[in-house]
Design a protein around this motif. Structure first.
Motif, PDB file in Angstrom:
ATOM      1  N   GLU A   1      -1.326  -2.214  10.054  1.00  0.00           N
ATOM      2  CA  GLU A   1      -0.640  -1.171   9.278  1.00  0.00           C
ATOM      3  C   GLU A   1       0.741  -1.646   8.838  1.00  0.00           C
ATOM      4  N   ARG A   2       1.442  -2.332   9.717  1.00  0.00           N
ATOM      5  CA  ARG A   2       2.773  -2.843   9.365  1.00  0.00           C
ATOM      6  C   ARG A   2       2.675  -3.885   8.253  1.00  0.00           C
ATOM      7  N   ILE A   3       1.695  -4.761   8.373  1.00  0.00           N
ATOM      8  CA  ILE A   3       1.531  -5.822   7.368  1.00  0.00           C
ATOM      9  C   ILE A   3       1.185  -5.209   6.014  1.00  0.00           C
ATOM     10  N   ARG A   4       0.253  -4.274   6.006  1.00  0.00           N
ATOM     11  CA  ARG A   4      -0.134  -3.636   4.742  1.00  0.00           C
ATOM     12  C   ARG A   4       1.061  -2.915   4.118  1.00  0.00           C
ATOM     13  N   SER A   5       1.813  -2.210   4.937  1.00  0.00           N
ATOM     14  CA  SER A   5       2.983  -1.484   4.442  1.00  0.00           C
ATOM     15  C   SER A   5       4.013  -2.439   3.829  1.00  0.00           C
ATOM     16  N   LEU A   6       4.301  -3.519   4.523  1.00  0.00           N
ATOM     17  CA  LEU A   6       5.257  -4.509   4.010  1.00  0.00           C
ATOM     18  C   LEU A   6       4.744  -5.154   2.723  1.00  0.00           C
ATOM     19  N   ARG A   7       3.466  -5.457   2.696  1.00  0.00           N
ATOM     20  CA  ARG A   7       2.877  -6.082   1.515  1.00  0.00           C
ATOM     21  C   ARG A   7       3.023  -5.166   0.300  1.00  0.00           C
ATOM     22  N   LYS A   8       2.731  -3.893   0.496  1.00  0.00           N
ATOM     23  CA  LYS A   8       2.823  -2.942  -0.612  1.00  0.00           C
ATOM     24  C   LYS A   8       4.276  -2.706  -1.030  1.00  0.00           C
ATOM     25  N   GLU A   9       5.190  -2.648  -0.056  1.00  0.00           N
ATOM     26  CA  GLU A   9       6.617  -2.492  -0.370  1.00  0.00           C
ATOM     27  C   GLU A   9       7.111  -3.617  -1.263  1.00  0.00           C
ATOM     28  N   ARG A  10       6.560  -4.798  -1.048  1.00  0.00           N
ATOM     29  CA  ARG A  10       6.994  -5.979  -1.798  1.00  0.00           C
ATOM     30  C   ARG A  10       6.122  -6.260  -3.019  1.00  0.00           C
ATOM     31  N   ASN A  11       5.235  -5.302  -3.314  1.00  0.00           N
ATOM     32  CA  ASN A  11       4.350  -5.402  -4.480  1.00  0.00           C
ATOM     33  C   ASN A  11       3.543  -6.705  -4.503  1.00  0.00           C
ATOM     34  N   LEU A  12       3.016  -7.055  -3.338  1.00  0.00           N
ATOM     35  CA  LEU A  12       2.174  -8.248  -3.239  1.00  0.00           C
ATOM     36  C   LEU A  12       0.721  -7.816  -3.128  1.00  0.00           C
ATOM     37  N   SER A  13      -0.151  -8.531  -3.808  1.00  0.00           N
ATOM     38  CA  SER A  13      -1.583  -8.290  -3.621  1.00  0.00           C
ATOM     39  C   SER A  13      -2.013  -8.981  -2.331  1.00  0.00           C
ATOM     40  N   LEU A  14      -3.175  -8.625  -1.875  1.00  0.00           N
ATOM     41  CA  LEU A  14      -3.732  -9.258  -0.687  1.00  0.00           C
ATOM     42  C   LEU A  14      -3.865 -10.763  -0.911  1.00  0.00           C
ATOM     43  N   SER A  15      -4.324 -11.141  -2.091  1.00  0.00           N
ATOM     44  CA  SER A  15      -4.495 -12.561  -2.427  1.00  0.00           C
ATOM     45  C   SER A  15      -3.168 -13.301  -2.422  1.00  0.00           C
ATOM     46  N   GLU A  16      -2.130 -12.678  -3.004  1.00  0.00           N
ATOM     47  CA  GLU A  16      -0.820 -13.325  -3.063  1.00  0.00           C
ATOM     48  C   GLU A  16      -0.254 -13.562  -1.669  1.00  0.00           C
ATOM     49  N   LEU A  17      -0.352 -12.540  -0.820  1.00  0.00           N
ATOM     50  CA  LEU A  17       0.177 -12.687   0.535  1.00  0.00           C
ATOM     51  C   LEU A  17      -0.603 -13.746   1.307  1.00  0.00           C
ATOM     52  N   ALA A  18      -1.909 -13.722   1.192  1.00  0.00           N
ATOM     53  CA  ALA A  18      -2.739 -14.710   1.893  1.00  0.00           C
ATOM     54  C   ALA A  18      -2.375 -16.123   1.448  1.00  0.00           C
TER      55      ALA A  18
ATOM     56  N   SER B   1      -7.370  -9.467   5.248  1.00  0.00           N
ATOM     57  CA  SER B   1      -7.976  -8.164   5.005  1.00  0.00           C
ATOM     58  C   SER B   1      -8.462  -7.533   6.315  1.00  0.00           C
ATOM     59  N   ALA B   2      -9.083  -8.336   7.158  1.00  0.00           N
ATOM     60  CA  ALA B   2      -9.570  -7.835   8.447  1.00  0.00           C
ATOM     61  C   ALA B   2      -8.411  -7.378   9.333  1.00  0.00           C
ATOM     62  N   ILE B   3      -7.292  -8.077   9.272  1.00  0.00           N
ATOM     63  CA  ILE B   3      -6.115  -7.677  10.054  1.00  0.00           C
ATOM     64  C   ILE B   3      -5.602  -6.334   9.540  1.00  0.00           C
ATOM     65  N   GLU B   4      -5.436  -6.227   8.231  1.00  0.00           N
ATOM     66  CA  GLU B   4      -4.905  -4.993   7.648  1.00  0.00           C
ATOM     67  C   GLU B   4      -5.803  -3.795   7.929  1.00  0.00           C
ATOM     68  N   ARG B   5      -7.100  -4.012   7.993  1.00  0.00           N
ATOM     69  CA  ARG B   5      -8.042  -2.909   8.234  1.00  0.00           C
ATOM     70  C   ARG B   5      -8.291  -2.691   9.724  1.00  0.00           C
ATOM     71  N   ASN B   6      -7.534  -3.403  10.563  1.00  0.00           N
ATOM     72  CA  ASN B   6      -7.634  -3.306  12.021  1.00  0.00           C
ATOM     73  C   ASN B   6      -9.017  -3.666  12.553  1.00  0.00           C
ATOM     74  N   ILE B   7      -9.726  -4.498  11.799  1.00  0.00           N
ATOM     75  CA  ILE B   7     -10.978  -5.065  12.306  1.00  0.00           C
ATOM     76  C   ILE B   7     -10.610  -6.218  13.228  1.00  0.00           C
ATOM     77  N   GLN B   8      -9.645  -7.010  12.786  1.00  0.00           N
ATOM     78  CA  GLN B   8      -9.080  -8.088  13.607  1.00  0.00           C
ATOM     79  C   GLN B   8      -7.726  -7.558  14.086  1.00  0.00           C
ATOM     80  N   HIS B   9      -7.711  -6.988  15.292  1.00  0.00           N
ATOM     81  CA  HIS B   9      -6.489  -6.348  15.779  1.00  0.00           C
ATOM     82  C   HIS B   9      -5.659  -7.220  16.713  1.00  0.00           C
ATOM     83  N   ASN B  10      -6.058  -8.489  16.858  1.00  0.00           N
ATOM     84  CA  ASN B  10      -5.308  -9.379  17.727  1.00  0.00           C
ATOM     85  C   ASN B  10      -5.148 -10.752  17.063  1.00  0.00           C
ATOM     86  N   PRO B  11      -4.422 -10.802  15.934  1.00  0.00           N
ATOM     87  CA  PRO B  11      -4.250 -12.096  15.255  1.00  0.00           C
ATOM     88  C   PRO B  11      -3.414 -13.052  16.099  1.00  0.00           C
ATOM     89  N   SER B  12      -3.596 -14.339  15.860  1.00  0.00           N
ATOM     90  CA  SER B  12      -2.851 -15.339  16.626  1.00  0.00           C
ATOM     91  C   SER B  12      -1.367 -15.251  16.296  1.00  0.00           C
TER      92      SER B  12
END
Length: 110
Positions: free
Chosen positions: A4-21, A32-43
C-alpha cells in the motif's frame, strides 16, 4: 502494508507500474504482486531499490515497529557480528553474497 505504501508513493509521483519497475530494476510482475499484497514479504534488497527510486529512507517502507514480528529477537552475538562486519567495511551486498555462498555450500554437502 508495504504494498500500500509503495502504490501510494508511486501514484503521488505519477509513475506507472512499468516506470517504477524499470527504475528500480525489478520485474513488473513482482512489483505488481507486492502492491496487491500477494507478495507481502519482499526482500530487503527490493525494498532498498524502491526506497532509492523514491529517495526516501528505507524505514519508511518497512512496517512500524509495533506491527513488526518481534518473536524473532536476535541473539546479541549475532548483532555484534553484524556490527563488526559493517565496521570492517563489508557492504550489505558482500555480506548477502557470502551468506548465499554458505547456503549453497551447505546444500552441496548434503
Amino acid at each position: 502494508m508495504i504494498g500500500e505504501r509503495i502504490r501510494s508513493l508511486r501514484k503521488e509521483r505519477n509513475l506507472s507500474l512499468s516506470e517504477l519497475a524499470e527504475r528500480a530494476d525489478i520485474a513488473k510482475s513482482y512489483l505488481s504482486a507486492i502492491e496487491r499484497n500477494i507478495q507481502h514479504n519482499p526482500s530487503i534488497q527490493v525494498i532498498e531499490k524502491l526506497a532509492n527510486v523514491f529517495e526516501i529512507p528505507i524505514q519508511y517502507l518497512l512496517p512500524p515497529e509495533d506491527v513488526a514480528d518481534t518473536s524473532l529477537e536476535l541473539d546479541p552475538e549475532w548483532l555484534q557480528l553484524a556490527k563488526e562486519a559493517a565496521d570492517s567495511g563489508i557492504s550489505k551486498e558482500e555480506f548477502s553474497q557470502f551468506l548465499e555462498y554458505q547456503k549453497w555450500r551447505k546444500q552441496q554437502s548434503k
